[in-house]
Design an enzyme around this catalytic site. Structure first.
Site, PDB file in Angstrom:
ATOM      1  N   ASP A 283       0.864  -1.173   0.000  1.00 22.29           N
ATOM      2  CA  ASP A 283       0.000   0.000   0.000  1.00 22.29           C
ATOM      3  C   ASP A 283       0.907   1.231   0.000  1.00 22.29           C
ATOM      4  O   ASP A 283       2.125   1.137   0.119  1.00 22.29           O
ATOM      5  CB  ASP A 283      -0.968  -0.012   1.193  1.00 22.29           C
ATOM      6  CG  ASP A 283      -2.188   0.882   0.918  1.00 22.29           C
ATOM      7  OD1 ASP A 283      -2.141   1.697  -0.036  1.00 22.29           O
ATOM      8  OD2 ASP A 283      -3.187   0.786   1.644  1.00 22.29           O
TER       9      ASP A 283
HETATM   10  C1  NOJ Z   1      -3.951   3.962   0.200  1.00 23.44           C
HETATM   11  C2  NOJ Z   1      -5.150   3.064   0.299  1.00 23.44           C
HETATM   12  O1  NOJ Z   1      -5.101   2.326   1.503  1.00 23.44           O
HETATM   13  C3  NOJ Z   1      -5.283   2.108  -0.869  1.00 23.44           C
HETATM   14  O2  NOJ Z   1      -6.489   1.432  -0.752  1.00 23.44           O
HETATM   15  C4  NOJ Z   1      -5.182   2.860  -2.161  1.00 23.44           C
HETATM   16  O3  NOJ Z   1      -5.350   1.982  -3.240  1.00 23.44           O
HETATM   17  C5  NOJ Z   1      -3.836   3.559  -2.222  1.00 23.44           C
HETATM   18  N1  NOJ Z   1      -3.738   4.499  -1.125  1.00 23.44           N
HETATM   19  C6  NOJ Z   1      -3.640   4.311  -3.531  1.00 23.44           C
HETATM   20  O4  NOJ Z   1      -4.448   5.398  -3.577  1.00 23.44           O
END
Ligand code: NOJ
Length: 749
Positions: A283
């Site tokens: 993530d």
């Molecule tokens: C953080 C989020 O937890 C995730 O779900 C997302 O895809 C990414 N950022 C990218 O935006």
């Protein structure tokens, strides 16, 4: 094709479409330097939208430079044919090997044309509609140059305080797995990606992010093995079995180990045991954040732990490129692990056809035709209607009468064209939803009275700002009260702003925020004929309303077509058929509250004293249980029957039930089947959903449904993660929601 690529490789035959993908990967990888391999494992955020803390990838100029050097495998949040083409061209035409970028984006509930928020969609229990909704989202994103979505989110959660419940399918792993599969199919189609309108999907967040402590965003998750195997993992396993192409790690720790460095989860379970052959992306900065967790002492060690565990790509962490090459050269990380990661990433790029035509998703004409098309709007309207849940309908307030009824519409949210779009909608334009006011005006024209009443927020929030609810300004209340005196029915649209849920939107109170409870009670004193239409991204605690307000409609945030969907349900052109997929608590203190809990040694107060499992101040049951939802019609269930009472391993048991529509409207009912393993080596929940079917019935019509039960439905994962089916008795329960079932017993010999 070689002409497009302009590459400098000795052996260009990895561009030969006729060769099998694995061979093409071998040819390419043989020619890649270690730096180029590590480059494939690096993902940068694009240049404008930010979906996390400040990016670490440097300026746009630096990013361009690194793409040129072959140090970038993917970009996220670059969108639009023109913009994507600009970066793709650099990768394809200016790097030595011309390896195309894979372009990721958060396509969560639509791209430009928005579907309901995912929690709402799950309330439809309609897998075909959910698949279609994901297909529409995929087509618009793909037409905009994107070929990989960071969805579906399949985190099971029992905690309405956690803002991200809006992105999931609720509290149940069986339903969650079915929804996950429907969404993967919608995004990926038949997994061949022959159509340029399908994109690779991501199962996220792996794992147990939905169980963060106290619903507090970005906190730790201390789930036990029982929960991990039986609740958290099943949707991910189902997505892998459906052929999902990527997995995203979660921010949380599990039992003290960050998910991004979790060998047991990534390497052992996902890659080895389940045989997943796509790639794992971290993530946003979750590799780097292992330092702040107090797990990795420095960047180098974070890189090493992540790669060893099986994280293949570093999203916006900027950790792999500066450290992995030397870690491999010094013998601290095995090159075979880097090779494995790169092979996985390249595999998906080949499968997406990016080596056959890196510009296949980049067609300006298609972009114009597909995005916002009439067909897409029709599909999201259909999804929106099906997502609405009727919670209460007394005094026959609903459906509203198209003629001859003086209707007053109240609430800031009723006129909002922004909040109904919900959270996570980076590519869609603000203020593009059909408001409830607009939707109802189509039925009532100017005879519909509207008053805003008490304002919801202090100012209009954004994706990056905290929602500030209005707690002081009562302007507008008097006018609303005056108007209420004269109305036959009042429709009040209350709830949360669309940006109150989603990432980083945890709340400790989940009742109507701001001054809305006061607003509701003030109007009720004047005229109790109220239809409360809720807009929210999570279960709310609405005990007062449930007791006093005669009609309540759960309308979530339904996306672009919100107002049309709500109006069609209110005026009876669509008979509501949704059922809740998360329990609604009576108050926030009951959280976590979920239907598939364990029993207790003291489950009733049969002795009449206090020594039993209960709260002193509130009934321990939910206000509205999992699976609950009404219709304008009524459905009667026959006593369920089984074709045999005892059975042997390997045999199936058939359970039948007849459902009759005894009301005056045609309607749909979601018939639910639950199972309880009476005695097992590990205590089993009081009931678990193991089947459901939607029946569509005319007034007076009845249908007999048959459910087939076998080991898959009756087994569970034991403490070692092994799926077992243990002999003994099982209760089979059938009904219209988890709290209203008829049961019988069968026995596995
Ligand atoms: C953080 C989020 O937890 C995730 O779900 C997302 O895809 C990414 N950022 C990218 O935006």
């Amino acid at each position: 094709m070689a002409a497009i690529f302009n590459i400098n490789a000795q052996d260009k035959s990895y561009l030969d479409k006729k060769k099998p993908i694995e061979e093409r990967i071998n040819i390419l990888m043989k020619q890649m330097t270690l730096e180029e391999k590590v480059g494939q494992m690096n993902q940068y955020n694009g240049f404008w939208d930010v979906t996390g803390p400040a990016p670490t990838g440097g300026s746009a100029e630096e990013k361009y430079k690194n793409i040129k050097k072959g140090l970038v495998g993917s970009m996220l949040s670059v969108r639009g044919v023109k913009e994507v083409k600009a970066v793709q061209k650099i990768a394809v035409e200016e790097t030595r090997l011309g390896i195309p970028l894979i372009i990721g984006f958060d396509v969560i509930h639509g791209y430009k044309t928005l579907s309901p928020i995912p929690l709402a969609e799950s309330s439809s229990w309609d897998m075909k509609a959910i698949e279609k909704s994901a297909e529409v989202a995929a087509s618009e994103a793909a037409a905009s140059g994107i070929n990989w979505t960071f969805g579906p989110m399949m985190d099971i959660s029992r905690d309405a305080r956690w803002g991200r419940v809006m992105e999931g399918a609720g509290e149940d792993p069986y339903l969650g797995a079915q929804v996950a599969v429907a969404r993967v199919k919608g995004f990926q189609g038949d997994n061949t990606f022959r159509s340029p309108l399908r994109i690779a999907a991501t199962a996220k967040h792996f794992a147990a992010y939905g169980f963060v402590d106290a619903g507090l965003e970005y906190s730790a998750s201390e789930v036990n093995r029982n929960i991990l195997y039986n609740q958290v993992l099943p949707p991910f396993k189902a997505a892998v079995d459906t052929g999902i192409r990527s997995i995203m790690t979660s921010f949380n720790t599990i039992d003290g180990i960050p998910a991004t460095a979790n060998q047991m989860l990534l390497r052992e379970t996902l890659k080895n045991k389940w045989g997943f052959n796509g790639f794992v992306v971290s993530d946003w900065a979750s590799v780097r954040e292992m330092i702040y967790w107090g797990y990795s002492p420095d960047e180098k060690s974070a890189a090493k732990s992540a790669v060893e565990a099986g994280t293949d790509m570093d999203m916006e962490g900027g950790i792999f490129v500066p450290h992995l090459v030397s870690l491999v050269q010094n013998g601290q990380v095995k090159e075979s692990l880097v090779d494995d990661a790169v092979r996985r990433i390249l595999r998906v790029k080949f499968e997406l056809g990016l080596f056959d035509d890196p510009y296949r998703f980049l067609d300006e004409k298609r972009e114009k035709e597909v995005i916002g098309s009439k067909a897409n709007r029709d599909a999201v309207l259909d999804m929106a209607k099906k997502s609405i849940v009727l919670l209460k309908n007394e005094k026959q307030l609903l459906p509203l009468k198209k003629e001859g009824q003086k209707i007053l519409l109240l609430g800031d949210l009723a006129a909002s064209k922004n909040s109904p779009l919900g959270s996570w909608r980076i590519a869609s334009d603000n203020n593009t939803a059909v408001s409830v006011l607009e939707g109802m005006q189509k039925y009532k024209g100017n005879s519909l009275k509207y008053e805003k009443g008490i304002a919801l927020t202090q100012e209009e929030p954004t994706f990056l700002t905290e929602v500030q609810y209005n707690t002081t300004n009562r302007e507008g209340l008097e006018a609303a009260k005056q108007a209420a005196k004269d109305a036959d029915v009042i429709v009040m649209v209350l709830g949360e702003h669309g940006f109150s849920s989603g990432e980083a939107r945890s709340r400790t109170q989940i009742d109507l925020p701001g001054l809305q409870q006061e607003f509701l009670e003030e109007i009720y004193k004047i005229n109790p004929n109220i239809v409360l239409v809720l807009n929210n991204g999570r279960p709310l605690a609405i005990s007062w309303a449930a007791e006093h307000i005669p009609a309540i409609v759960e309308a979530w945030q339904l996306g672009t077509e919100t107002g049309n969907a709500v109006a069609q349900v209110l005026f009876g052109d669509y008979n509501p058929s949704g059922k809740l997929t998360m329990s609604f608590p009576r108050n926030v203190g009951q959280i976590p509250i979920y239907y598939n809990h364990y029993s207790t040694g003291r489950f009733t107060n049969k002795d009449g004293n206090v020594f039993w499992s209960h709260y002193s101040d509130v009934d321990k049951t939910p206000l509205y249980p999992f699976g609950y939802g009404l219709s304008y019609s009524k459905f009667e269930y026959s006593a369920p029957k089984v074709n045999k009472k005892t059975f042997a391993k390997g045999e199936k048991v058939e359970v039948t039930v007849t459902v009759k529509n005894t009301g005056i409207y045609a309607g749909k009912e979601v018939v639910q089947l639950y199972v309880k393993d009476d005695f097992a080596s590990v205590v089993r929940p009081v009931k678990e959903l193991k089947g459901f079917e939607m029946v569509d019935l005319q007034p007076n019509e009845s249908k007999t449904l048959t459910f087939s039960l076998g080991e898959k439905e009756l087994g569970f994962y034991n403490q070692d993660g092994k799926f077992v089916v243990e002999p003994g008795t099982f209760k089979i329960m059938i009904g219209g929601n988890s709290a209203d079932v008829q049961e019988l017993t069968i026995e596995l010999l």
